[in-house]
Design a protein around this motif. Structure first.
Motif, PDB file in Angstrom:
ATOM      1  N   LEU A   3      -1.429  18.791 -49.156  1.00 36.30           N
ATOM      2  CA  LEU A   3      -1.296  19.896 -48.211  1.00 36.30           C
ATOM      3  C   LEU A   3      -0.985  19.330 -46.831  1.00 36.30           C
ATOM      4  O   LEU A   3      -1.427  18.248 -46.477  1.00 36.30           O
ATOM      5  N   GLN A   4      -0.239  20.119 -46.079  1.00 40.64           N
ATOM      6  CA  GLN A   4       0.027  19.729 -44.700  1.00 40.64           C
ATOM      7  C   GLN A   4      -0.232  20.906 -43.785  1.00 40.64           C
ATOM      8  O   GLN A   4       0.041  22.051 -44.140  1.00 40.64           O
ATOM      9  N   CYS A   5      -0.756  20.633 -42.610  1.00 39.52           N
ATOM     10  CA  CYS A   5      -0.964  21.695 -41.635  1.00 39.52           C
ATOM     11  C   CYS A   5       0.394  22.188 -41.131  1.00 39.52           C
ATOM     12  O   CYS A   5       1.233  21.388 -40.746  1.00 39.52           O
ATOM     13  N   PRO A   6       0.616  23.515 -41.183  1.00 41.65           N
ATOM     14  CA  PRO A   6       1.912  24.053 -40.736  1.00 41.65           C
ATOM     15  C   PRO A   6       2.077  23.964 -39.219  1.00 41.65           C
ATOM     16  O   PRO A   6       3.191  24.103 -38.716  1.00 41.65           O
ATOM     17  N   ARG A   7       1.003  23.732 -38.493  1.00 45.18           N
ATOM     18  CA  ARG A   7       1.104  23.678 -37.036  1.00 45.18           C
ATOM     19  C   ARG A   7       1.371  22.249 -36.544  1.00 45.18           C
ATOM     20  O   ARG A   7       2.276  22.019 -35.753  1.00 45.18           O
ATOM     21  N   VAL A  13      -6.299  18.027 -44.453  1.00 44.93           N
ATOM     22  CA  VAL A  13      -6.578  19.453 -44.592  1.00 44.93           C
ATOM     23  C   VAL A  13      -7.711  19.652 -45.576  1.00 44.93           C
ATOM     24  O   VAL A  13      -7.726  19.046 -46.650  1.00 44.93           O
ATOM     25  N   ALA A  14      -8.682  20.481 -45.204  1.00 43.99           N
ATOM     26  CA  ALA A  14      -9.789  20.798 -46.107  1.00 43.99           C
ATOM     27  C   ALA A  14      -9.551  22.168 -46.737  1.00 43.99           C
ATOM     28  O   ALA A  14      -9.083  23.082 -46.066  1.00 43.99           O
ATOM     29  N   SER A  15      -9.871  22.298 -48.019  1.00 50.98           N
ATOM     30  CA  SER A  15      -9.692  23.577 -48.711  1.00 50.98           C
ATOM     31  C   SER A  15     -11.050  24.180 -49.050  1.00 50.98           C
ATOM     32  O   SER A  15     -11.980  23.467 -49.392  1.00 50.98           O
ATOM     33  N   PHE A  16     -11.132  25.497 -48.951  1.00 48.79           N
ATOM     34  CA  PHE A  16     -12.369  26.201 -49.290  1.00 48.79           C
ATOM     35  C   PHE A  16     -12.119  27.168 -50.426  1.00 48.79           C
ATOM     36  O   PHE A  16     -11.002  27.629 -50.617  1.00 48.79           O
ATOM     37  N   LEU A 100      -7.482  18.247 -37.969  1.00 48.54           N
ATOM     38  CA  LEU A 100      -7.045  17.720 -36.674  1.00 48.54           C
ATOM     39  C   LEU A 100      -7.017  18.802 -35.597  1.00 48.54           C
ATOM     40  O   LEU A 100      -7.578  18.626 -34.530  1.00 48.54           O
ATOM     41  N   CYS A 101      -6.338  19.920 -35.881  1.00 57.34           N
ATOM     42  CA  CYS A 101      -6.192  20.952 -34.845  1.00 57.34           C
ATOM     43  C   CYS A 101      -7.019  22.197 -35.127  1.00 57.34           C
ATOM     44  O   CYS A 101      -7.062  23.106 -34.312  1.00 57.34           O
TER      45      CYS A 101
END
Ligand code: ZN
Length: 109
Positions: A3-7, A13-16, A100-101
């Motif tokens: 996964l990659q952060c779109p921002r 990235v952590a998934s819940f 990160l963000c």
């Protein structure tokens, strides 16, 4: 699966999976409620069948009918709830968090 952060394009990235658990819980409760009514119906049917075998048959028929009805309702409701929760989880609720963000986002559909 990466996964990659779109921002910020960070791969951290952590998934819940909240919705799946919530859905399973709701399904279990709903299934148990449905199981109770199924148990009552099963108990009545069992008592009716058992009535042919006399007083002992009525008791045995009621109890076994109630147990079978309750089990079937509870298990079915839990499976249905988990499925519903999984669908919600994938398509509705933002369940990925960028470490990160702090941006929350869904998987691309
Ligand atoms: Zn980010």
């Amino acid at each position: 699966m990466s996964l990659q952060c779109p921002r910020c394009n960070s791969p951290k990235v952590a998934s819940f999976h909240h919705a799946m658990k919530v859905g399973a819980a709701i399904g279990t409760v709903g299934g148990a409620a449905r199981g109770v009514s199924a148990a009552l119906a099963g108990g009545q049917a069992g008592a009716l069948i058992g009535a042919f075998a006399g007083p002992v048959g009525i008791t045995l028929g009621s109890v076994s009918g109630a147990i079978l009805g309750g089990l079937a309702g509870g298990v079915g409701g839990c499976a249905l709830g988990a499925q519903l929760g999984d669908t919600l989880d994938r398509h509705v609720l933002a369940h990925n968090l960028c470490l990160l963000c702090g941006h929350r986002f869904n998987l691309p559909a």
